[in-house]
Design a protein around this motif. Sequence first.
Motif, PDB file in Angstrom:
ATOM      1  N   TYR A   1      17.028  31.080  63.322  1.00 20.98           N
ATOM      2  CA  TYR A   1      15.972  30.690  62.377  1.00 20.98           C
ATOM      3  C   TYR A   1      15.581  31.885  61.518  1.00 20.98           C
ATOM      4  CZ  TYR A   1      14.874  26.482  65.185  1.00 20.98           C
ATOM      5  OH  TYR A   1      14.921  25.285  65.845  1.00 20.98           O
TER       6      TYR A   1
ATOM      7  N   SER B   1      13.481  20.434  64.542  1.00 22.09           N
ATOM      8  CA  SER B   1      13.043  21.600  63.757  1.00 22.09           C
ATOM      9  C   SER B   1      12.178  21.154  62.584  1.00 22.09           C
ATOM     10  CB  SER B   1      14.250  22.396  63.248  1.00 22.09           C
ATOM     11  OG  SER B   1      14.974  22.945  64.319  1.00 22.09           O
TER      12      SER B   1
ATOM     13  N   GLN C   1      10.694  25.583  70.422  1.00 23.08           N
ATOM     14  CA  GLN C   1       9.702  24.705  69.793  1.00 23.08           C
ATOM     15  C   GLN C   1       8.418  25.486  69.484  1.00 23.08           C
ATOM     16  OE1 GLN C   1       8.802  21.145  72.056  1.00 23.08           O
ATOM     17  NE2 GLN C   1       6.844  20.864  71.055  1.00 23.08           N
TER      18      GLN C   1
ATOM     19  N   VAL D   1      17.588  27.196  59.077  1.00 23.71           N
ATOM     20  CA  VAL D   1      18.079  26.882  60.421  1.00 23.71           C
ATOM     21  C   VAL D   1      19.604  26.818  60.418  1.00 23.71           C
ATOM     22  CG1 VAL D   1      17.882  25.291  62.374  1.00 23.71           C
ATOM     23  CG2 VAL D   1      16.023  25.433  60.708  1.00 23.71           C
TER      24      VAL D   1
ATOM     25  N   VAL E   1       8.869  27.998  66.526  1.00 22.13           N
ATOM     26  CA  VAL E   1       8.878  27.340  65.205  1.00 22.13           C
ATOM     27  C   VAL E   1       7.463  26.925  64.817  1.00 22.13           C
ATOM     28  CG1 VAL E   1       9.697  25.341  63.882  1.00 22.13           C
ATOM     29  CG2 VAL E   1      11.289  26.570  65.366  1.00 22.13           C
TER      30      VAL E   1
END
Length: 301
Positions: free
Chosen positions: A151, A267, A186, A142, A189
């Motif tokens: 990312y 994260s 979100q 990250v 990830v």
Amino acid sequence: MIKQKTYAAIDIGSNAVRLLVSTITEKEGMETNFRKTSLVRVPIRLGADVFLKQKVSEKNTIRMIDTMHAFKLLMKSHGVEKYKACATSAMREAQNGDEITNIIKEKSGIDIEIIDGSHEAAIIAATDLHALIQNDHNYLYVDVGGGSTEYTMYSNGKTVTSKSFKVGTVRMMEDLVEHKTWEEMQQWVKETTKDFDDIDLIGSGGNINNIFKTSGKKEGKPLSLKYLKDYDEKLNSYTYEERITDLDLKNDRADVIIPASKIYVNSMKWARANWIYVPKIGLADGIIKSLYKEAKPKKKV
């Protein structure tokens, strides 16, 4: 026989502009060594212009020209043989971005390439992380900047996927990150990491470097999610002025560290990670590595 080269990277970010000068040492039978000779950071904060008004202001254009003049002289003093200047989120969104790069080229001779999010993520991902990445482990890398977060997912020592999001510290401070964009980040990830077990994070960027330095941990040792959550609470309990006086943060760090901390903590939660490693790397290091790879003669098949 030892061979040495001196390369430089200019990283024009949404919060600050950096010049990294590296000495590259090659010796037969040994691993190539990249040593930071000099790192200069100027907090111009282009994102505050662009994310609000879509243009870089005249004042910051002048500051950029002056900074590039100074960088050119520093590169000359260090005997830099090769350099590359890359501009990221703020400059790629500025309506006058191309115009400014042309003015800078004309006034200072510095050639700036405005790169897109995927190119930025690829340069960062190309940074040599082999000292950290174990082949039997999973990592989410990250990199948090002023205008965007990059990312990269690694598994078994290989890159699985990379993604860039318009979620950055300056954008968040100016309340310019839509809830939908945060949710997309979100979701990405969670989706990307759901099939992998025992994920650790690798974090880069000035803010996480600062948090790591404050922890007093030895280089190479990770920070825990608990430490990061506790430090995040501590940061939020202080006023901006107290973060400067009591936590000894620079003026231009004391505000952006709050949204940065939020991104790293979340994260880790989304990836179900308990540890984050903080190597001293970033876009500028990636640029140096890419310059080196480009200059290496290709082996004949």
